[in-house]
Design an enzyme around this catalytic site. Structure first.
Site, short mmCIF file in Angstrom:
data_model
loop_
_atom_site.label_atom_id
_atom_site.label_comp_id
_atom_site.label_asym_id
_atom_site.label_seq_id
_atom_site.Cartn_x
_atom_site.Cartn_y
_atom_site.Cartn_z
N TYR A 14 -7.04 -10.43 -5.54
CA TYR A 14 -7.03 -9.10 -4.45
C TYR A 14 -6.34 -9.65 -3.68
O TYR A 14 -5.76 -8.90 -2.50
CB TYR A 14 -8.55 -8.49 -3.89
CG TYR A 14 -9.53 -7.54 -4.52
CD1 TYR A 14 -8.95 -6.70 -5.07
CD2 TYR A 14 -10.42 -8.31 -4.76
CE1 TYR A 14 -9.85 -5.28 -5.85
CE2 TYR A 14 -11.34 -7.45 -5.58
CZ TYR A 14 -11.04 -6.09 -6.27
OH TYR A 14 -11.93 -5.17 -6.68
N HIS A 19 -5.06 -4.72 1.70
CA HIS A 19 -6.47 -5.02 2.08
C HIS A 19 -6.74 -6.55 2.77
O HIS A 19 -7.58 -7.09 3.39
CB HIS A 19 -7.88 -4.84 1.35
CG HIS A 19 -8.78 -3.24 2.12
ND1 HIS A 19 -8.09 -3.27 2.97
CD2 HIS A 19 -9.37 -3.24 1.66
CE1 HIS A 19 -9.32 -2.31 3.41
NE2 HIS A 19 -10.25 -2.48 2.27
N TYR A 60 -17.69 -8.16 0.52
CA TYR A 60 -16.24 -7.80 0.58
C TYR A 60 -16.13 -6.87 1.59
O TYR A 60 -16.83 -6.88 2.64
CB TYR A 60 -15.90 -6.80 -0.77
CG TYR A 60 -16.02 -6.88 -2.17
CD1 TYR A 60 -14.87 -7.29 -2.74
CD2 TYR A 60 -16.89 -7.92 -3.09
CE1 TYR A 60 -14.75 -8.12 -3.81
CE2 TYR A 60 -17.05 -8.45 -3.78
CZ TYR A 60 -16.29 -8.54 -4.44
OH TYR A 60 -15.54 -9.02 -5.59
N ASN A 62 -15.47 -3.86 3.05
CA ASN A 62 -16.68 -3.09 3.83
C ASN A 62 -18.08 -3.90 4.44
O ASN A 62 -18.90 -3.10 4.61
CB ASN A 62 -17.30 -2.01 2.63
CG ASN A 62 -15.59 -1.22 2.54
OD1 ASN A 62 -14.52 -1.37 2.84
ND2 ASN A 62 -15.77 -0.56 1.15
N ASN A 108 -13.41 0.72 6.79
CA ASN A 108 -14.33 0.58 6.17
C ASN A 108 -14.88 -1.29 6.82
O ASN A 108 -16.24 -1.43 7.38
CB ASN A 108 -15.33 0.74 4.74
CG ASN A 108 -14.60 1.94 4.87
OD1 ASN A 108 -15.77 3.33 5.63
ND2 ASN A 108 -14.60 2.73 3.82
#
Length: 179
Positions: A14, A19, A60, A62, A108
């Site tokens: 990622y 994000h 992560y 969220n 989130n």
């Protein structure tokens, strides 16, 4: 004591995702201040000086709330002395804004932080990643080459703004960087 936290996802796959722009800004802050992350605690990594802490959760996105709650409680950092840096789909790529407080606007990671901290009175630096109908897919996609040229400039400006936050009131930072 001030605390800067950049949000993102820890898995290397990622690393260049939209994000992870919060992580990217923290990396630039560390580079500019010639600091290196040297501590791991509370499900996060950070560097602490006498005046400030710069950190990334290793959960992560969220699930960022517990890290923010635990590190701020442990080091006795009040919510108004925390700056959360994260991606925001309501801003186009190339846009950024510093806000003294507010809701999650559907993000989130910040939603979990506001829930765990039990306040919306947390300064934040929002980095635009553009809109897309498929939000979940969009935030986990990489910036295009053209977008990355733009986002690189925004990351540099965001790092400057965050460093300014370490030594100034949020209103001064907002007046200097919100244009």
């Amino acid at each position: 004591m001030k605390l800067i936290i950049g949000l993102g996802n820890p898995d290397p796959k990622y690393q260049k995702n939209r994000h992870n722009v919060g992580y990217m800004v923290v990396d630039k802050i560390l580079e500019n201040l010639r600091l290196k992350i040297n501590k791991e605690k509370f499900s996060g990594i950070f560097v602490k000086t006498e005046e400030f802490i710069i950190a990334k959760p290793t959960t992560y996105m969220n699930l960022s709330g517990d890290f923010v709650k635990n590190i701020s409680t442990y080091f006795k950092v009040s919510p108004n002395n925390i700056l959360i840096i994260y991606d925001d789909m309501s801003y186009e790529v190339g846009q950024a804004a510093i806000k003294p407080k507010g809701g999650s606007n559907g993000q989130n990671g910040i939603k979990d932080i506001l829930l765990k901290m039990n306040t919306e009175e947390i300064p934040r630096l929002k980095i635009g990643i553009g809109k897309n109908q498929e939000a979940a897919k969009h935030v986990l996609s990489d910036f295009t080459l053209e977008e990355f040229k733009i986002i690189d400039l925004v990351i540099n400006q965001a790092a400057e703004a965050a460093i300014s936050f370490l030594f100034n009131d949020i209103r001064i930072v907002m007046n200097s960087y919100n244009k």
